[in-house]
Scaffold this motif. Structure first.
Motif, short mmCIF file in Angstrom:
data_model
loop_
_atom_site.label_atom_id
_atom_site.label_comp_id
_atom_site.label_asym_id
_atom_site.label_seq_id
_atom_site.Cartn_x
_atom_site.Cartn_y
_atom_site.Cartn_z
N LEU A 565 0.81 -1.22 0.00
CA LEU A 565 0.00 0.00 0.00
C LEU A 565 0.84 1.27 0.00
O LEU A 565 0.33 2.37 -0.22
CB LEU A 565 -0.92 0.01 1.23
CG LEU A 565 -2.03 -1.04 1.26
CD1 LEU A 565 -2.61 -1.14 2.67
CD2 LEU A 565 -3.13 -0.67 0.27
N ALA A 566 2.14 1.14 0.25
CA ALA A 566 2.99 2.31 0.49
C ALA A 566 3.07 3.25 -0.70
O ALA A 566 3.21 4.46 -0.52
CB ALA A 566 4.39 1.86 0.90
N GLN A 595 6.94 8.07 -3.66
CA GLN A 595 5.75 7.53 -3.01
C GLN A 595 4.90 8.64 -2.39
O GLN A 595 3.68 8.60 -2.45
CB GLN A 595 6.16 6.53 -1.93
CG GLN A 595 6.75 5.24 -2.48
CD GLN A 595 7.04 4.24 -1.38
OE1 GLN A 595 7.13 4.60 -0.20
NE2 GLN A 595 7.19 2.98 -1.75
N LYS A 596 5.54 9.64 -1.80
CA LYS A 596 4.79 10.70 -1.13
C LYS A 596 3.94 11.48 -2.14
O LYS A 596 2.79 11.80 -1.86
CB LYS A 596 5.74 11.65 -0.40
CG LYS A 596 5.01 12.73 0.36
CD LYS A 596 5.97 13.60 1.16
CE LYS A 596 5.20 14.71 1.88
NZ LYS A 596 6.10 15.58 2.68
N ASN A 598 2.76 10.36 -4.93
CA ASN A 598 1.67 9.47 -5.33
C ASN A 598 0.58 9.44 -4.25
O ASN A 598 -0.62 9.47 -4.55
CB ASN A 598 2.21 8.07 -5.57
CG ASN A 598 1.52 7.37 -6.73
OD1 ASN A 598 0.91 8.01 -7.57
ND2 ASN A 598 1.65 6.06 -6.78
N ALA A 599 1.00 9.37 -2.98
CA ALA A 599 0.04 9.33 -1.87
C ALA A 599 -0.74 10.65 -1.79
O ALA A 599 -1.94 10.66 -1.53
CB ALA A 599 0.79 9.08 -0.56
N GLN A 600 -0.05 11.75 -2.02
CA GLN A 600 -0.71 13.06 -2.00
C GLN A 600 -1.78 13.14 -3.08
O GLN A 600 -2.89 13.66 -2.86
CB GLN A 600 0.34 14.14 -2.21
CG GLN A 600 -0.19 15.57 -2.15
CD GLN A 600 0.93 16.59 -2.24
OE1 GLN A 600 1.98 16.44 -1.63
NE2 GLN A 600 0.72 17.63 -3.01
N TYR A 601 -1.47 12.61 -4.25
CA TYR A 601 -2.43 12.60 -5.35
C TYR A 601 -3.63 11.72 -5.01
O TYR A 601 -4.78 12.07 -5.28
CB TYR A 601 -1.74 12.12 -6.63
CG TYR A 601 -2.63 12.10 -7.86
CD1 TYR A 601 -3.32 13.24 -8.25
CD2 TYR A 601 -2.77 10.95 -8.63
CE1 TYR A 601 -4.12 13.24 -9.39
CE2 TYR A 601 -3.56 10.93 -9.76
CZ TYR A 601 -4.24 12.08 -10.13
OH TYR A 601 -5.04 12.07 -11.25
N ALA A 602 -3.38 10.57 -4.39
CA ALA A 602 -4.46 9.65 -4.02
C ALA A 602 -5.43 10.30 -3.04
O ALA A 602 -6.65 10.14 -3.16
CB ALA A 602 -3.89 8.36 -3.43
N ILE A 603 -4.91 11.05 -2.09
CA ILE A 603 -5.77 11.72 -1.11
C ILE A 603 -6.64 12.76 -1.80
O ILE A 603 -7.85 12.87 -1.52
CB ILE A 603 -4.91 12.37 0.00
CG1 ILE A 603 -4.24 11.28 0.84
CG2 ILE A 603 -5.75 13.28 0.88
CD1 ILE A 603 -3.22 11.80 1.83
N PHE A 614 -8.92 12.60 6.39
CA PHE A 614 -8.07 13.53 7.12
C PHE A 614 -6.64 13.04 7.28
O PHE A 614 -5.86 13.64 7.99
CB PHE A 614 -8.66 13.79 8.52
CG PHE A 614 -10.03 14.38 8.48
CD1 PHE A 614 -10.21 15.70 8.14
CD2 PHE A 614 -11.14 13.62 8.77
CE1 PHE A 614 -11.47 16.27 8.10
CE2 PHE A 614 -12.41 14.16 8.74
CZ PHE A 614 -12.58 15.50 8.40
N LEU A 615 -6.29 11.93 6.64
CA LEU A 615 -4.94 11.41 6.78
C LEU A 615 -3.95 12.23 5.96
O LEU A 615 -4.33 13.05 5.12
CB LEU A 615 -4.88 9.95 6.38
CG LEU A 615 -4.91 9.58 4.89
CD1 LEU A 615 -4.63 8.09 4.73
CD2 LEU A 615 -6.19 9.95 4.20
N SER A 616 -2.66 12.00 6.20
CA SER A 616 -1.61 12.70 5.48
C SER A 616 -0.89 11.73 4.55
O SER A 616 -1.00 10.51 4.72
CB SER A 616 -0.62 13.32 6.46
OG SER A 616 0.07 12.30 7.16
N PRO A 617 -0.14 12.23 3.57
CA PRO A 617 0.60 11.32 2.68
C PRO A 617 1.53 10.39 3.44
O PRO A 617 1.71 9.23 3.05
CB PRO A 617 1.38 12.28 1.78
CG PRO A 617 0.56 13.54 1.75
CD PRO A 617 -0.03 13.63 3.13
N GLU A 618 2.13 10.88 4.53
CA GLU A 618 3.04 10.03 5.31
C GLU A 618 2.32 8.83 5.93
O GLU A 618 2.94 7.78 6.12
CB GLU A 618 3.72 10.85 6.41
CG GLU A 618 4.72 11.88 5.91
CD GLU A 618 4.06 13.15 5.40
OE1 GLU A 618 4.78 14.01 4.84
OE2 GLU A 618 2.83 13.29 5.56
#
Length: 777
Positions: A565-566, A595-596, A598-603, A614-618
């Motif tokens: 999932l990372a 990864q960060k 990508n995670a930011q885009y997913a949120i 309300f989660l963060s990319p980290e």
């Protein structure tokens, strides 16, 4: 001919006002014209004064009528009334003096009204509208995409509402508070957007605003799209307020420790909301200037301009001279000249100071502080003396516990709980541990999750001292046991003292229970646990049709600790499966390279499709199972509520034909690496001792009985009007098995808009599972 002549007279009388102002004055005039004669007599003029907040004697009313009455008939018709208002607006007559009752009438009329849903009337302040537009022009004027929209014309009463309709400007404004909150790659930025794309942008803007702590109530995507004036002003003020106040803290300005009062700890000062810190700063500067003035508000205490005069002269004596002579109307423009001399563009106008507009005065005082705090920097000696205290306050925002605190705090604020601290009667907390210390807010939260569980006769609603606070917290622990929460080794004093690990443990269990209850309310597929949530996500991703440019489907995730999932690829595929065409796969899969990002885009994509997260990319890159649970649960709720908004046929066809439009694309990264093997085990975030942590994180099954009622259908209005959810106060206790027609819950604006995680309650009972399976272990 008579009709044209009368219209011309009206146009001449109304010269200098826009249509909304004339309409507002007409409404005010008609409300006092009791006999509907079209004219106001002596008594009716007196009523007019009273409605504007001014008590005027009989003789004074006669004097006012004599000044206004141009045809000497002893009454005031609408043309004469408008003429008086025009003279006051120009400031060219004694009629509009500082103490004139008619000046208050004029200011009351400047709050023109609009009709909302259900026929309710809402007041719109033109002064605030103009101030917000000016501030947006200032801070977003250099944005390349907004060049054709900004600067807004200050004389156009509709300019602000028009540019906010598609959500783009508001999303960019959010990023001025916390850069990166909105990943602009998720925005639809084409010149011409379909209704579908505009709703996505509005969803993203509102959910992102809530994620930075804005208190948005009764606001949904369609409110922005429809240009609902009072709601757009509310959103603008919440975000602008954050842009002005976000840096006013001990962390950003360590020199604020100079504001400490006797026997006050640095930690207590750091917990104060920015408004209170700002007020204390003003009083500190006034004391340094040897002034006897003390302010307790940003409204009436600033009306006479003396505080502004002393403050500005204390901060910059070379450019800001004292303003001591003349009426308030004479002094206020000179105050603004001093502000301009400091190199600032004043946030308000002179009449806003004189009228005591607390919002706009707060904005300008914050503007002054941000430009020149006027506090000496911390010396080395002071830093050494206060090092331990500063270390406790200036913590890493990206640490796990800090991110959890922020997540739970934003979640609570989004629920619009009944409270006693805010002016609007709702709960809003700036610090989780301090805000929950008296137990009252946790009890409100428990009553939202399981209505009726709290006996409010035994609760101290305004705790006085530690004894009352601990008593409330003891009640919290007792009720937590009734709700089958794990509170081993947790006492009321732990919550009252703000024991971070234990507070986080309790909050996680409440948030988890709340989420499972919501899923239970909408699901008909059996027990709801973390395992069934993971199974649903795997099935959804595997069943989805591949989209152009999408990466190969990754291996199934084993659980919420799965290291696969990372890189957020699985989460993006899940969003795409629930709401096709919302992910711009032309950006490429970022994979392990970034990864960060990508995670930011997913949120942002999740918020774009209506999920309130309300989660963060980290939290994604570090694979935090609690936060990933909330993310996937939010996406499932969007799916249960219909996924993408169903559009009218024309919009639907255009949406289907268009590729997602996005912001500037970064260079395409290399192809994604092979899927990471599932993690056999990962260290869970431990809220307290091992026994508490293992039990608190163990999933509890929620028993859901399939309903025999027909499947719930969502109308065009239900789906098209979807946004984040936050149910208002309710004493309703649902039956054990709700019928399909009762499924769902009130949205944040009470109109049934769909697509969020945090909202209603179901009163579900949670049963402990005595067995531990392999995934749980």
């Amino acid at each position: 001919q008579l009709g044209l002549h009368t219209l011309r007279e009206f146009e001449m009388a109304a010269e200098g006002f826009n249509a909304s102002e004339v309409s507002s004055f007409r409404t005010m005039f008609d409300s006092c014209d009791a006999d509907k004669s079209g004219k106001l007599d002596h008594e009716e003029v007196q009523v007019l004064m009273r409605k504007s907040g001014e008590e005027v004697g009989f003789a004074r009313v006669g004097e006012i009528i004599a000044q206004i009455d141009k045809n000497n008939d002893g009454q005031v018709d609408f043309k004469e009334f408008l003429g008086c208002m025009r003279v006051i607006k120009s400031g060219a007559s004694s009629i509009g003096g500082a103490s004139s009752p008619m000046t208050k009438v004029f200011k009351s009329g400047a709050l023109y009204q609009t009709k909302g849903e259900g026929g309710a009337m809402h007041s719109i302040s033109e002064d605030e509208r103009d101030a917000f537009a000016g501030h947006i022009n200032l801070i977003l004027g250099s944005d390349v995409f907004l060049q054709d929209r900004l600067p807004m014309d200050p004389t156009d009463p509709n300019a602000l509402f028009e540019v906010c309709k598609d959500g783009i400007l508001l999303a960019k404004l959010v990023n001025k508070v916390e850069p990166g909150t909105v990943d602009e790659r998720a925005l639809n930025l084409k010149a011409k957007l379909s209704k579908f794309q505009q709703i996505e942008n509005c969803n993203l803007a509102i959910n992102a605003a809530k994620a930075i702590g804005c208190k948005l109530v009764n606001i949904g995507a369609t409110n922005l799209l429809d240009g609902t004036e009072h709601l757009i002003l509310g959103v603008c003020w919440q975000i602008i307020r954050k842009t002005l106040l976000s840096n006013i803290s001990i962390k950003n300005h360590p020199e604020l420790f100079r504001l400490l009062e006797d026997d006050e700890s640095l930690e207590k000062l750091g917990r104060l909301p920015p408004e209170q810190i700002l007020m204390r700063w003003v009083n500190f500067q006034l004391k340094r200037a040897e002034s006897s003035r003390i302010i307790t508000n940003f409204g009436s205490d600033l009306k006479d301009c003396e505080v502004y005069s002393q403050l500005l002269h204390q901060l910059d004596p070379a450019r800001c001279s004292l303003v001591t002579t003349g009426t308030n109307e004479v002094k206020a423009p000179k105050i603004l000249e001093n502000v301009t001399a400091m190199g600032l563009q004043p946030f308000l106008k002179a009449n806003d100071i004189v009228s005591g507009n607390s919002k706009l005065n707060l904005g300008m005082v914050a503007q002054i502080f941000n430009a020149n705090p006027g506090l000496a920097e911390v010396t080395i000696e002071e830093q050494e003396e206060l090092e331990a205290n500063f270390a406790a306050l200036v913590v890493d925002d990206n640490s796990g516990d800090t991110r959890e605190e922020r997540t739970f705090r934003m979640w609570i604020n989004s629920l619009n709980l009944d409270g006693v601290r805010e002016e609007d009667g709702t709960v809003f907390i700036n610090d989780l541990y301090f805000g929950l210390a008296d137990g009252f807010t946790i009890l409100r939260l428990m009553d939202r999750i399981q209505p009726g569980i709290v006996n409010w006769k035994r609760v101290h609603k305004n705790p006085k001292g530690r004894i009352h606070a601990v008593d409330n917290c003891n009640t919290v622990v007792t009720l937590a046991k009734q709700m089958d929460l794990v509170v081993v080794n947790i006492g009321g004093s732990d919550l009252c003292d703000g024991n971070k690990k234990l507070v986080l443990a309790v909050m996680w269990q409440l948030m988890r229970r709340f989420t499972l209850d919501m899923l239970k309310e909408l699901s008909t597929d059996g027990a709801v646990t973390e395992k069934t949530l993971v199974d649903w996500a795997n099935a959804k991703v595997q069943e989805a049709k591949p989209e152009a440019g999408s990466p190969p489907k990754p291996a199934r995730i084993r659980n919420l600790n799965d290291k696969g999932l990372a890189d957020a690829t699985f989460l993006l595929l899940l969003c795409s499966a629930v709401a096709p065409r919302t992910v711009d796969w032309s950006l490429g899969a970022l994979g392990d390279g970034d990864q960060k990002s990508n995670a930011q885009y997913a949120i942002s994509v999740a918020r774009k499709i209506g999920a309130c997260v309300f989660l963060s990319p980290e939290d994604i890159t570090e694979v935090k199972p609690k936060m990933l649970f909330s993310f996937i649960a939010a996406i499932k709720l969007v799916a249960l509520q219909g996924g993408q908004p169903a559009l009218a046929s024309a919009d639907a066809s255009s949406a289907a034909a268009e590729e997602p439009s996005s912001g500037p694309s970064p260079p395409k990264p290399p192809p994604p690496p092979p899927a990471a093997p599932a993690a056999a085990a990962a260290e869970p975030a431990t809220p307290t001792g091992a026994s508490v942590a293992s039990e608190a994180l163990a999933p509890a099954a929620v028993d859901v009985k399939p309903s025999s009622a027909p499947a719930t259908t969502f109308t065009q209005n239900d789906v098209d009007r979807r946004m984040t959810l936050a149910k208002g106060p309710s004493t309703f206790k649902p039956p054990p098995v709700p019928s399909a027609s009762k499924l769902g819950f009130a949205s944040i604006n009470g109109s049934g808009e769909r697509g969020g995680l945090y909202g209603g309650t179901s009163g579900a009972t949670v049963e402990e599972d005595p067995e531990v399976d392999e995934d749980e272990w």
